[in-house]
Design a protein around this motif. Sequence first.
Motif, PDB file in Angstrom:
ATOM      1  N   ASP A 238       0.186  -1.377   0.123  1.00  0.00           N
ATOM      2  CA  ASP A 238      -0.051   0.144  -0.001  1.00  0.00           C
ATOM      3  C   ASP A 238       0.611   1.175   0.101  1.00  0.00           C
ATOM      4  OD1 ASP A 238       1.335  -0.210   2.230  1.00  0.00           O
ATOM      5  OD2 ASP A 238      -0.597   0.428   3.096  1.00  0.00           O
ATOM      6  N   ILE A 239       1.843   1.085   0.072  1.00  0.00           N
ATOM      7  CA  ILE A 239       3.097   2.707  -0.153  1.00  0.00           C
ATOM      8  C   ILE A 239       2.911   2.237  -1.595  1.00  0.00           C
ATOM      9  CG2 ILE A 239       4.896   3.135   0.108  1.00  0.00           C
ATOM     10  CD1 ILE A 239       5.723   0.977   2.361  1.00  0.00           C
ATOM     11  N   GLY A 240       2.409   3.900  -2.539  1.00  0.00           N
ATOM     12  CA  GLY A 240       2.347   3.790  -3.933  1.00  0.00           C
ATOM     13  C   GLY A 240       3.484   4.092  -4.285  1.00  0.00           C
ATOM     14  N   MET A 241       5.010   4.640  -3.672  1.00  0.00           N
ATOM     15  CA  MET A 241       6.248   4.321  -4.690  1.00  0.00           C
ATOM     16  C   MET A 241       7.065   4.063  -4.451  1.00  0.00           C
ATOM     17  SD  MET A 241       5.682   8.275  -6.334  1.00  0.00           S
ATOM     18  CE  MET A 241       4.101   7.354  -7.345  1.00  0.00           C
ATOM     19  N   ALA A 242       7.071   2.606  -3.843  1.00  0.00           N
ATOM     20  CA  ALA A 242       7.558   2.422  -3.029  1.00  0.00           C
ATOM     21  C   ALA A 242       8.753   1.332  -4.335  1.00  0.00           C
ATOM     22  CB  ALA A 242       6.816   0.939  -2.176  1.00  0.00           C
ATOM     23  N   GLU A 243       7.677   0.879  -5.000  1.00  0.00           N
ATOM     24  CA  GLU A 243       8.211   0.089  -6.072  1.00  0.00           C
ATOM     25  C   GLU A 243       9.061   1.358  -6.529  1.00  0.00           C
ATOM     26  OE1 GLU A 243       6.438  -2.830  -8.758  1.00  0.00           O
ATOM     27  OE2 GLU A 243       5.911  -3.773  -6.766  1.00  0.00           O
ATOM     28  N   THR A 244       8.270   2.417  -7.318  1.00  0.00           N
ATOM     29  CA  THR A 244       9.489   3.617  -8.176  1.00  0.00           C
ATOM     30  C   THR A 244      10.460   4.190  -7.311  1.00  0.00           C
ATOM     31  OG1 THR A 244       7.444   4.431  -8.643  1.00  0.00           O
ATOM     32  CG2 THR A 244       8.718   6.049  -8.700  1.00  0.00           C
ATOM     33  N   VAL A 245      10.526   4.325  -6.207  1.00  0.00           N
ATOM     34  CA  VAL A 245      11.795   5.062  -6.100  1.00  0.00           C
ATOM     35  C   VAL A 245      13.125   3.337  -5.088  1.00  0.00           C
ATOM     36  CG1 VAL A 245      13.131   5.992  -3.412  1.00  0.00           C
ATOM     37  CG2 VAL A 245      10.400   6.537  -5.095  1.00  0.00           C
ATOM     38  N   LEU A 246      12.626   2.165  -4.469  1.00  0.00           N
ATOM     39  CA  LEU A 246      13.106   0.954  -4.584  1.00  0.00           C
ATOM     40  C   LEU A 246      12.938   0.548  -4.802  1.00  0.00           C
ATOM     41  CD1 LEU A 246      11.811   1.341  -0.302  1.00  0.00           C
ATOM     42  CD2 LEU A 246      13.462   2.314  -1.035  1.00  0.00           C
ATOM     43  N   GLY A 247      12.183   0.258  -5.925  1.00  0.00           N
ATOM     44  CA  GLY A 247      12.742  -1.463  -7.255  1.00  0.00           C
ATOM     45  C   GLY A 247      11.454  -2.304  -6.941  1.00  0.00           C
ATOM     46  N   THR A 248      11.694  -3.469  -7.770  1.00  0.00           N
ATOM     47  CA  THR A 248      10.556  -4.466  -7.364  1.00  0.00           C
ATOM     48  C   THR A 248      11.215  -5.617  -6.936  1.00  0.00           C
ATOM     49  OG1 THR A 248      11.627  -5.595  -9.674  1.00  0.00           O
ATOM     50  CG2 THR A 248       9.524  -3.828  -9.669  1.00  0.00           C
ATOM     51  N   GLY A 249      10.680  -6.648  -6.195  1.00  0.00           N
ATOM     52  CA  GLY A 249      11.314  -7.700  -5.465  1.00  0.00           C
ATOM     53  C   GLY A 249      10.762  -7.054  -3.889  1.00  0.00           C
ATOM     54  N   LEU A 250      10.079  -6.847  -2.923  1.00  0.00           N
ATOM     55  CA  LEU A 250      10.122  -6.366  -1.997  1.00  0.00           C
ATOM     56  C   LEU A 250       9.454  -6.944  -1.436  1.00  0.00           C
ATOM     57  CD1 LEU A 250       9.468  -2.240  -2.777  1.00  0.00           C
ATOM     58  CD2 LEU A 250      11.850  -3.564  -2.274  1.00  0.00           C
ATOM     59  N   GLY A 251      10.389  -7.546   0.049  1.00  0.00           N
ATOM     60  CA  GLY A 251       9.791  -8.368   0.784  1.00  0.00           C
ATOM     61  C   GLY A 251       9.170  -7.522   2.107  1.00  0.00           C
ATOM     62  N   THR A 252       8.486  -8.557   2.433  1.00  0.00           N
ATOM     63  CA  THR A 252       7.350  -8.403   3.991  1.00  0.00           C
ATOM     64  C   THR A 252       7.572  -9.527   4.841  1.00  0.00           C
ATOM     65  OG1 THR A 252       5.463  -8.101   2.108  1.00  0.00           O
ATOM     66  CG2 THR A 252       5.011  -8.490   4.467  1.00  0.00           C
ATOM     67  N   PRO A 253       8.260  -8.792   5.838  1.00  0.00           N
ATOM     68  CA  PRO A 253       8.221  -6.865   6.177  1.00  0.00           C
ATOM     69  C   PRO A 253       9.074  -6.074   5.376  1.00  0.00           C
ATOM     70  CG  PRO A 253       9.438  -7.615   7.864  1.00  0.00           C
ATOM     71  CD  PRO A 253       8.421  -8.398   7.252  1.00  0.00           C
ATOM     72  N   LEU A 254       8.719  -5.029   5.633  1.00  0.00           N
ATOM     73  CA  LEU A 254       9.880  -4.262   4.487  1.00  0.00           C
ATOM     74  C   LEU A 254      10.168  -2.908   5.938  1.00  0.00           C
ATOM     75  CD1 LEU A 254      11.183  -3.299   1.889  1.00  0.00           C
ATOM     76  CD2 LEU A 254       9.087  -1.374   1.707  1.00  0.00           C
ATOM     77  N   LYS A 255      11.624  -2.746   5.477  1.00  0.00           N
ATOM     78  CA  LYS A 255      12.580  -2.176   6.472  1.00  0.00           C
ATOM     79  C   LYS A 255      12.712  -1.155   5.613  1.00  0.00           C
ATOM     80  CE  LYS A 255      16.480  -1.117   8.515  1.00  0.00           C
ATOM     81  NZ  LYS A 255      18.052  -1.347   9.077  1.00  0.00           N
ATOM     82  N   LEU A 256      11.828  -0.132   5.659  1.00  0.00           N
ATOM     83  CA  LEU A 256      11.584   1.804   5.102  1.00  0.00           C
ATOM     84  C   LEU A 256      12.545   2.746   5.425  1.00  0.00           C
ATOM     85  CD1 LEU A 256       7.784   2.324   6.155  1.00  0.00           C
ATOM     86  CD2 LEU A 256       8.887   1.210   3.790  1.00  0.00           C
ATOM     87  N   PRO A 257      13.020   3.501   4.014  1.00  0.00           N
ATOM     88  CA  PRO A 257      14.312   4.613   4.734  1.00  0.00           C
ATOM     89  C   PRO A 257      13.926   5.787   5.240  1.00  0.00           C
ATOM     90  CG  PRO A 257      12.910   4.507   2.425  1.00  0.00           C
ATOM     91  CD  PRO A 257      12.618   3.175   2.377  1.00  0.00           C
ATOM     92  N   TRP A 258      14.478   6.108   5.587  1.00  0.00           N
ATOM     93  CA  TRP A 258      14.476   7.808   6.179  1.00  0.00           C
ATOM     94  C   TRP A 258      13.871   8.106   5.448  1.00  0.00           C
ATOM     95  CZ3 TRP A 258      13.365   6.598  11.414  1.00  0.00           C
ATOM     96  CH2 TRP A 258      13.958   5.389  11.707  1.00  0.00           C
TER      97      TRP A 258
END
Length: 258
Positions: A238-258
Amino acid sequence: MASALIVGATRGLGASLAKLYASHPSTLIYGTTRSSAAPSGFPDHVKWLTNIDLTKSNVGESLTTQLKDGQPLDVVVINAGRFVTEDFSAEKGPKWDEEVTMYTTSSIAPVFIVHSLAHAGLLKPGSKIVLVSSEAGSITLRHEKEGGGNYAHHASKAALNMAGKLLSLDLKDKGVIVSIVHPGFMRTEMTKGVGFDKHWDAGGAVTPDEAAKSLAEWTEKLDISKSGEYWAPRGPRDIGMAETVLGTGLGTPLKLPW
């Protein structure tokens, strides 16, 4: 007996967390309300701390005074928040009083609450403090596709993230864990009130009960190794810019960048 305190427990995620923790008979559950009376619709054994207003400078003292006969807490979730939309237009530009309220509620009051709890002996080694932030507080995740605006909403959450990190350093030697979380995009009166209900379906918004369940599971597994870190227990869905900024293949749970 395990104990939990939910700050901001009368509606939305806080209400769902209070009811979830109260469903375990072995848990002593405290909830806060701004009102002078306990709200209706909750299990009878929720103990209500009344007149807890996060815009008041005595919020920490008011809270600890009502807990003075209690034992140190196992879990503290600081969930209260305020969200008013704003943009750069002349008509809907930032409003001073609204910004002060958002900053005070989201990022100033939590410091005073945690400080008061610690100095009142209401935290112990292994206590877990969960600061309910938002992915909106990540500077890295802001992108031109999303645009600007909502200054105090984003910046007050970023300030909460910093405060949480610093509190984790202060409390590390005491063995107290501080977790900063994005609980998920939720179908609440708050998001509806700012017009975000139009994004519920496309944005993967969940009910407060669903978010509460995943947050409680996250909290149960927390240990000191994750103290002072910023996470999305439900992952990037549900994080709209997650893949745009961090790329694909992101895990769950996700450590977020500051």
